[in-house]
Design an enzyme around this catalytic site. Structure first.
Site, PDB file in Angstrom:
ATOM      1  N   THR A   1       1.083  -0.998   0.151  1.00 54.63           N
ATOM      2  CA  THR A   1       0.051   0.144   0.352  1.00 54.63           C
ATOM      3  C   THR A   1       0.654   1.357  -0.191  1.00 54.63           C
ATOM      4  OG1 THR A   1      -1.711  -0.996   0.946  1.00 54.63           O
ATOM      5  CG2 THR A   1      -1.774   1.446   1.276  1.00 54.63           C
TER       6      THR A   1
ATOM      7  N   LEU B   1       3.969   1.792  -0.896  1.00 54.22           N
ATOM      8  CA  LEU B   1       4.917   1.585  -2.307  1.00 54.22           C
ATOM      9  C   LEU B   1       3.691   1.874  -3.341  1.00 54.22           C
ATOM     10  CD1 LEU B   1       7.353  -0.793  -1.891  1.00 54.22           C
ATOM     11  CD2 LEU B   1       7.660   1.234  -1.705  1.00 54.22           C
ATOM     12  N   TRP B   2       2.304   1.617  -2.981  1.00 52.28           N
ATOM     13  CA  TRP B   2       1.691   1.526  -4.796  1.00 52.28           C
ATOM     14  C   TRP B   2       1.375   3.472  -4.312  1.00 52.28           C
ATOM     15  CZ3 TRP B   2      -3.235   4.042  -4.884  1.00 52.28           C
ATOM     16  CH2 TRP B   2      -3.407   4.548  -5.603  1.00 52.28           C
ATOM     17  N   HIS B   3       1.400   4.362  -3.305  1.00 54.93           N
ATOM     18  CA  HIS B   3       1.484   5.336  -3.219  1.00 54.93           C
ATOM     19  C   HIS B   3       1.746   6.520  -3.954  1.00 54.93           C
ATOM     20  CE1 HIS B   3      -2.300   5.058  -1.035  1.00 54.93           C
ATOM     21  NE2 HIS B   3      -2.173   5.738  -0.670  1.00 54.93           N
ATOM     22  N   GLY B   4       3.496   5.696  -4.181  1.00 56.42           N
ATOM     23  CA  GLY B   4       5.164   6.148  -4.992  1.00 56.42           C
ATOM     24  C   GLY B   4       6.965   5.239  -4.103  1.00 56.42           C
TER      25      GLY B   4
END
Length: 391
Positions: free
Chosen positions: A318, A320-323
């Site tokens: 979650t 790493l998904w954001h950036g």
């Protein structure tokens, strides 16, 4: 092109709506597909080919999965499924994390690997997760394979939710792609949703954001303890009004075109624990990770150790998904730790004393958002020391 821009509201959207309502029902998906491709190509024309490849690749893969299923070719079915998943994740990983990986590799190697910064394709995280939901559900036999390329392309490219969500799972709109209810009442409701989201974004988020940006830009010596806390709370409100504003606009636009998207925020700041907060915040993302990562890993069914492992994986992903930055991973790990502590016993105490739980949540969440907001770890440390000068 963004929803709050003058061009979108007074040129692109009216023209798209006019074309959409002028054509007969069977052609509406085609109009929506073509207009969505124009919307996407407006900012980054080159990446339109990447999106078209994603559409064709996953469309063909879905048909292949169904063919292997009908022939009961289990080995080929699994191979096709994992190849498709790996290809989607590889494309997302390359464009989103390539620069981050090389940059950090250069810090530990005795030589530098030259690389060129790549512009991140708009919405790639959202439409990749949407295509993955389709592929996974076809593999599981939960949805029928979509053999109409225009319908599938419309699902992937639909501009209302392309750039900021909510993440729309194929199972949620499968029937709506074939037939949906379009009427004046629903259109009017969509306009109200859009205007409410626009107000959140333009009147609140943008102005509150300027407060945080100004405070963050201050030197360490210029930022008092009170000022630091004001900045922290300002970002807490900015990110909510910004993100939920875009989600409200997306839901409203969907209604204008006859679609029903899931609500993405459910008053998260009234929560009484961090666990409850994340049930109310970015609901579509949390649902996606629960359905396609947490539960397949075993969820909470195989003991506390396995549950903690599964939660750790979900929250790292979650983050790493954001950036592609260390602060996002740190943000995810902090949330994992907080939720673990609540599951270990704190959650029961907070449930018994709801006022205490709310005060606890409203102290912890702004601090967690600060980790999310400040990408430079050194600057983050300085900011936290100003928040707690006695430490």
């Amino acid at each position: 092109m963004i929803f709050s821009s003058i061009f979108f509201m007074f040129v692109f959207l009216p023209v798209t709506l006019l074309l959409y309502f002028l054509v007969p029902g069977k052609v509406k998906n085609l109009v929506l597909l073509l207009c969505s491709l124009v919307f996407y190509a407006w900012g980054e024309p080159v990446y339109i080919f990447l999106m078209m490849f994603s559409i064709l690749f996953n469309y063909i893969s879905g048909i292949e999965l169904e063919r292997h299923r009908q022939k009961q070719e289990e080995g080929k079915l699994r191979l096709c499924f994992w190849t498709t998943v790996a290809a989607n994740l590889a494309i997302l990983g390359f464009f989103k994390y390539y620069g981050f990986f090389i940059l950090n590799l250069n810090k530990i190697l005795p030589f530098d690997i030259p690389y060129k910064e790549l512009a991140l394709p708009i919405g790639i995280s959202f439409y990749t997760f949407q295509t993955l939901s389709y592929i996974i559900d076809v593999y599981r036999g939960k949805v029928e394979v979509q053999k109409n390329l225009i319908y599938f392309g419309t699902y992937v490219t639909m501009f209302p939710q392309l750039i900021a969500g909510p993440i729309v799972r194929y199972a949620d709109v499968e029937k709506q792609l074939r037939s949906r209810n379009i009427n004046i009442a629903k259109f009017g409701d969509g306009v109200l949703w859009f205007l409410r989201g626009l107000g959140k974004k333009v009147l609140l988020a943008n102005n509150i954001g300027m407060v945080f940006d100004t405070i963050l830009a201050m030197g360490a010596g210029e930022r008092s303890v009170l000022t630091a806390w004001v900045g922290c709370l300002a970002y807490t409100m900015q990110i909510y009004y910004d993100f939920s504003g875009y989600s409200d606009m997306a839901i409203g636009l969907g209604k204008m075109f006859g679609f029903e998207f899931m609500k993405n925020f459910e008053y998260p700041y009234i929560s009484k624990s961090i666990t409850e907060f994340w049930r109310r915040w970015h609901i579509s993302l949390g649902t996606w990770f629960r359905e396609y990562v947490y539960i397949p890993l075993g969820g909470s069914r195989k003991g506390m150790k396995r549950q903690l492992r599964n939660l750790l994986i979900v929250w790292c992903l979650t983050g790493l998904w954001h950036g592609a930055s260390w602060n996002f991973l740190l943000w995810g790990l902090a949330l994992f730790l907080l939720i673990f502590i609540e599951k270990a016993g704190l959650g029961r105490i907070l449930h018994r004393f709801p006022l205490l739980g709310h005060l606890y949540m409203m102290l912890i969440i702004p601090l967690n958002w600060l980790i999310f907001a400040v990408t430079d770890l050194g600057q983050m440390k300085i900011y936290f020391l100003r928040l707690f000068p006695f430490m």
